[in-house]
Write a protein that holds these residues in place. Structure first.
Motif, PDB file in Angstrom:
ATOM      1  N   VAL A  43       0.833  -1.204   0.000  1.00 53.30           N
ATOM      2  CA  VAL A  43       0.000   0.000   0.000  1.00 53.30           C
ATOM      3  C   VAL A  43       0.872   1.260   0.000  1.00 53.30           C
ATOM      4  N   ILE A  93      -1.129  -5.277  -1.133  1.00 54.25           N
ATOM      5  CA  ILE A  93      -2.301  -5.100  -1.994  1.00 54.25           C
ATOM      6  C   ILE A  93      -2.467  -6.398  -2.769  1.00 54.25           C
ATOM      7  N   LEU A 110      -5.325  -5.044  -7.742  1.00 55.33           N
ATOM      8  CA  LEU A 110      -5.361  -3.670  -8.238  1.00 55.33           C
ATOM      9  C   LEU A 110      -5.997  -3.658  -9.622  1.00 55.33           C
ATOM     10  N   GLU A 116      -5.434   1.859 -11.410  1.00 61.66           N
ATOM     11  CA  GLU A 116      -4.785   2.102 -10.116  1.00 61.66           C
ATOM     12  C   GLU A 116      -3.276   1.909 -10.233  1.00 61.66           C
ATOM     13  N   ASN A 126     -11.507  -1.052   1.500  1.00 59.16           N
ATOM     14  CA  ASN A 126     -10.501   0.008   1.463  1.00 59.16           C
ATOM     15  C   ASN A 126     -10.878   1.108   0.484  1.00 59.16           C
ATOM     16  N   SER A 176      -6.275   2.363  -2.372  1.00 61.28           N
ATOM     17  CA  SER A 176      -5.525   1.134  -2.591  1.00 61.28           C
ATOM     18  C   SER A 176      -4.042   1.340  -2.362  1.00 61.28           C
ATOM     19  N   GLY A 202      -7.245   4.974  -5.633  1.00 54.86           N
ATOM     20  CA  GLY A 202      -8.142   3.890  -5.266  1.00 54.86           C
ATOM     21  C   GLY A 202      -9.462   3.994  -5.992  1.00 54.86           C
TER      22      GLY A 202
END
Lengths: 450, 450
Positions: free
Chosen positions: B226, B238, B241, B245, B296, B299, B391
Motif C-alpha cells: 500500500v 495489496i 489492483l 490504479e 478500502n 488502494s 483507489g
C-alpha cells in the motif's frame, strides 16, 4: 481628500439624495463625488440604465421611442420636483437628450454607449445643481474635462494610463466635484462605457489619479458579508478585507463589486471603505493592503455557477511535450478563455465559462481536441459551480482544506475538482451546480459556527 | 498459455535458477519465459547490467576492459558451475562477447545498447540450456526471431505496432521459449534497448502479442505494498489492483514497475500477476481491468520527489485569452515537459520535473516568462514532492479528501498544491520534499489504522 461614490439605489429618488447630501456635508474631505444613474426605488422598479438601453435599441431600429423617453425623463423630473430644484436643470437634461437623439453615431455600439452613459451624466448634472442649491460649492465635471480617457471597446473600455496624470490636478479642488461614473472618452472624443458596474471603476480610477486618502463606496448594504445572504441566513459581516481577499472573492461571483472594479484603487494603495447610504454611521467594510489578524481562518466564501468542464484522456499524455500548448491553442483559436486545468497522468480537464460555448463552438472544439490531439476520449460535463474560500488566515492554517472538505463531505457534496496551490490565500472547489447552496452553507456553518 | 517474466534478483545465481525451474515445471501453461540479466546476489552486489555499462564505457574510450569483462563472464561461469551445465554454454557466451567486442557500431549509443542487451541475451541462452538439461523442451529465442521490432531511440525504444502481429505465432509453441527482455531490433537490424526496467516491458509486449491468458511477473517481493516500506513500517499488501490504479501509482514513483512497463498487457486486457520467486505460492498481487470492491477506500499511496514549481502572477491573467498557450509555448520551446498547472485568478503555477531544468534553461525560462508574458512576478520554488493517493473506492467516497487532508494537517504537513479533478480515482498533493515520509505515513495510518 476623499473620493466618494454612490450607487444607483443611493440616488434613486429625492429622499435618497437628501441622505447623500447629508453624507457629503458631514465631512469636508469628501470633495469628489462619483455618481451612478438613478437605480431602483423599489424591488420591481427599473433602473434608468436599463431604460436607456431600451431607448437606444428603439432609436437604432428607428422605432417609436417617445413613451420610453418620457419614462426616463420623468425619473429626473420626479427627483427635481421632490427636491424643489429650479427648472433650469430639467431644461439642461432635455437639451442633452435632444443633442443625443440628433447625433449620428459611427456604429450602433457607440450609439448604445452614449445613451447608456447619459444616465450617469444627467444625474451628475442634477446632483451638482442640488448640492449648489443646498449651499455646497459644487460643480458638475465631465469625464473629458476630468481627464478620463479610455480605449475604444464599447461596453468594455480600459483606462488609458495617461488619465491618471490628467486627474492629478483635481486633488486640490476647493469645490465639490460631481463626476458621472461609468464612462470615458476615446481618442475620437467618443463616449465609451466601462463594463456593467462601471461607476465603481470610475470612482477607483479617480481615487487613484487624485491620490485620495480614502475611496468611500456607498451602496445599500451595511457591509460585505462572509457568504451570499441568498445561500446563508444572516451571514456575518466582514469588517476588514485585504485587497487580495476582495479580488479573489469578487472573481467567483461576490456580488458587491465587479472583478476589476476596485483594482485602480488597489494599485495605488488607497484604502476603500464600503458603506451604506441608509446607515452611514455603520462600520461598513474596509478594504486595505493589509489588515490586523483576526480569529477567522477564512474571510469569505463565494460561489459562481455557469462553468463547464471538458475532460480529455490520452495514455502517456504527461510525457508529450507540447500537449498543453496544443490543447490551449485549440481553445484560443475558438476564442475560448480557459479558467482552470486540473491534470492527472493520462488526463487533463479544462474548465471554462459555459456562456462562451455555443453549440457550434462546442462541436468544433470537441472535434479538434479529439482529432488533433489524438485523444483516447474527450467529453463534456456541464453545470459546474466553483466555490471559493478566501482568507489571509489560511496561509498559516494547515487544517483549512481538511475542514472545508469535511464540511462538504458531511453535507454530501461531491467534489468535481479541487484547485489549490496558485494562491496562498484561497482554495477553489468545483461542484455540480445543484449543490451550490448546500456547499456554501456547509462551509459557512463549519467556519462560522453559531 | 502464460507468459512469465523473472527479474534480475530471481536469476542472480544457481540457487535462484533452481527456484525458477521449479516454477516453470509447476505449470505446463507457462510456456514463454522472459528473463532479465543476473541481478544482485546480496545487497552490496553489482547487477550485471551495471557492469556491462561500465564495460561499454571502457570500450568506447579504448581503455583496458579485461578485468571488468572477466568479472562479468565469471557471473555466468559461476552459475554454470553451480548448475553443472556442460561447457558448451560458456563457449557460446564467450563467442557472443567476442563478436560484440569486434563489432564496429555506428554510434556510441548503439554500442552501449548492444552491450547492455547482452546481459539479458546471454542469460536467456544459459537458462534455456539449463531447462533443457533439466528435461524441459526449451529453446532460446532471439527477439528478432520472436518479432520484437522497435524505434531507433537508444535506451528508450518504443515498440512498433506490427510486432504484435509477428509475435502472434508464438501462441502455439510446444516448447518453452526463453526470450531475453529489455531490447528489440530497429529497421537496420541494430539492437535498441527499452528504458531501464525494460524486461517488464518485453514481458508485457509478448503477453499482448501472443494473447496470453496471464502475464506472471516474478520479482523478489511478496506483493505490491500500500505504501513504500521505506516510509511506512510493514505496510499492508495489496492483493488486487486495477490497471488504472497501477498506472496512477507507478507514475508517482511506486518502485515495483516503471510507468509504462505494463501498458502493453493492460491494452490487451491481459491479467497481470506479481509474485515472489522466493515464495511462489504466496497470493501476490493481481492486476486486472476491474476488481471486486473491498472495504478500502484507497488502494495505494505513492510519492515522488524531484519536482519544482514556477509561480507566475499577473493581474487579470484569467481574462487574457491565450495566456496559457503562450506560457506553455515557452516551456515547449525550451524542451520542458509540464506536469501540472494549478491556477488561481491572477496566478498560475507550473509544476515540472526538476531534472529537466538546468541553470541555463531556468534563467532563460524565467526571463521569457517575465518579459513575454509581462508577468507581475515570476518565482521558482524547488524541492516539491508529489504524493498521490489512488483507489477505485474513492469515486464513491466523498470524505476521502477530507480524511487525507486532515491526516496531513494533524501531522503538520503543509500543502503546496492539491490537484484533483482530472482522474476520479486519484488525488495529488504537493508538499515540500522534507515532509515526504511524514506525509506518506500520516495518510497510511489514517486509511489503514492498526
Amino acid at each position: 481628500m476623499k473620493v466618494i461614490k454612490f450607487g444607483g439605489s443611493s440616488l434613486a429618488n429625492g429622499t435618497q439624495l437628501k441622505k447623500v447630501l447629508g453624507i457629503v456635508q458631514d465631512d469636508p474631505e469628501r470633495r469628489i463625488v462619483v455618481v451612478s444613474a438613478p437605480g431602483k426605488r423599489f424591488s420591481e422598479d427599473t433602473k434608468v440604465t436599463d431604460q436607456l438601453i431600451q431607448l437606444a435599441t428603439l432609436v437604432k431600429n428607428k422605432a417609436s421611442y417617445k413613451e420610453v423617453y418620457e419614462d426616463i425623463f420623468s425619473r429626473y423630473a420626479d427627483i427635481a420636483a421632490e427636491l424643489e430644484l429650479d427648472g433650469k436643470i430639467l431644461e439642461e437634461i432635455e437639451s442633452h437628450f435632444d443633442k443625443l437623439l440628433n447625433t449620428r453615431f459611427r456604429t450602433p455600439e457607440l450609439l448604445e454607449d452614449a445613451f447608456k452613459a447619459s444616465g450617469e451624466d444627467n444625474n451628475a448634472r442634477l446632483i451638482a445643481a442640488y448640492f449648489r442649491q443646498s449651499g455646497i460649492p459644487a460643480r458638475y465635471l465631465n469625464p473629458r474635462e476630468a481627464g478620463i480617457f479610455v480605449t475604444s471597446q464599447p461596453g468594455n473600455a480600459r483606462i488609458l494610463p495617461e488619465s491618471y496624470n490628467f486627474l492629478r490636478h483635481l486633488h486640490d479642488t476647493e469645490e465639490v466635484l460631481v463626476i458621472p461614473g461609468f464612462f470615458g472618452y476615446n481618442e475620437n472624443d467618443e463616449i465609451i462605457t466601462f463594463s456593467r458596474g462601471g461607476s465603481d471603476i470610475t470612482g477607483a480610477i479617480v481615487a487613484n489619479g487624485v491620490q485620495a486618502t480614502l475611496y468611500e463606496n456607498f451602496t445599500d448594504v451595511d457591509a460585505i458579508y462572509v457568504a451570499n445572504p441568498n445561500h446563508v441566513d444572516e451571514p456575518q459581516k466582514i469588517h476588514h478585507l485585504t485587497y487580495t481577499e476582495m479580488r479573489e472573492l469578487s472573481y467567483a461571483g461576490f456580488s458587491v463589486f465587479h472583478d476589476e472594479a476596485l483594482l485602480p484603487a488597489f494599485h495605488a494603495g488607497i484604502p476603500v471603505h464600503v458603506k451604506n447610504t441608509n446607515n452611514p454611521n455603520g462600520k461598513g467594510t474596509k478594504i486595505t493592503r493589509t489588515r490586523p489578524k483576526t480569529a477567522n481562518i477564512i474571510s469569505g466564501i463565494a460561489s459562481s455557477s455557469g462553468f463547464v468542464s471538458i475532460h480529455i484522456s490520452k495514455y502517456l499524455l504527461n510525457r508529450e511535450i507540447g500537449f498543453i500548448r496544443k490543447s490551449a491553442q485549440i481553445f484560443e483559436d475558438l476564442g475560448l478563455n480557459l479558467e482552470h486545468m486540473p491534470s492527472g497522468i493520462d488526463e487533463i480537464t479544462f474548465i471554462l465559462r459555459k456562456d462562451q460555448l455555443t453549440p457550434g463552438k462546442q462541436a468544433a472544439l470537441l472535434y479538434r481536441l479529439k482529432n488533433e490531439l489524438r485523444a483516447d476520449d474527450v467529453h463534456v460535463e456541464g453545470d459546474v459551480c466553483l466555490v471559493m474560500i478566501v482568507g489571509e488566515g489560511m496561509v498559516a492554517s494547515v487544517g483549512t482544506t481538511a475542514q472545508a472538505t469535511q464540511a462538504l463531505a458531511d453535507a454530501g457534496v461531491n467534489l468535481v475538482m479541487i484547485n489549490q496551490g496558485a494562491s496562498e490565500i484561497s482554495m477553489m472547489f468545483g461542484i455540480v451546480e445543484k449543490d451550490e447552496e448546500k456547499a456554501v452553507r456547509a462551509i459557512y456553518d463549519s467556519f462560522y459556527p453559531k
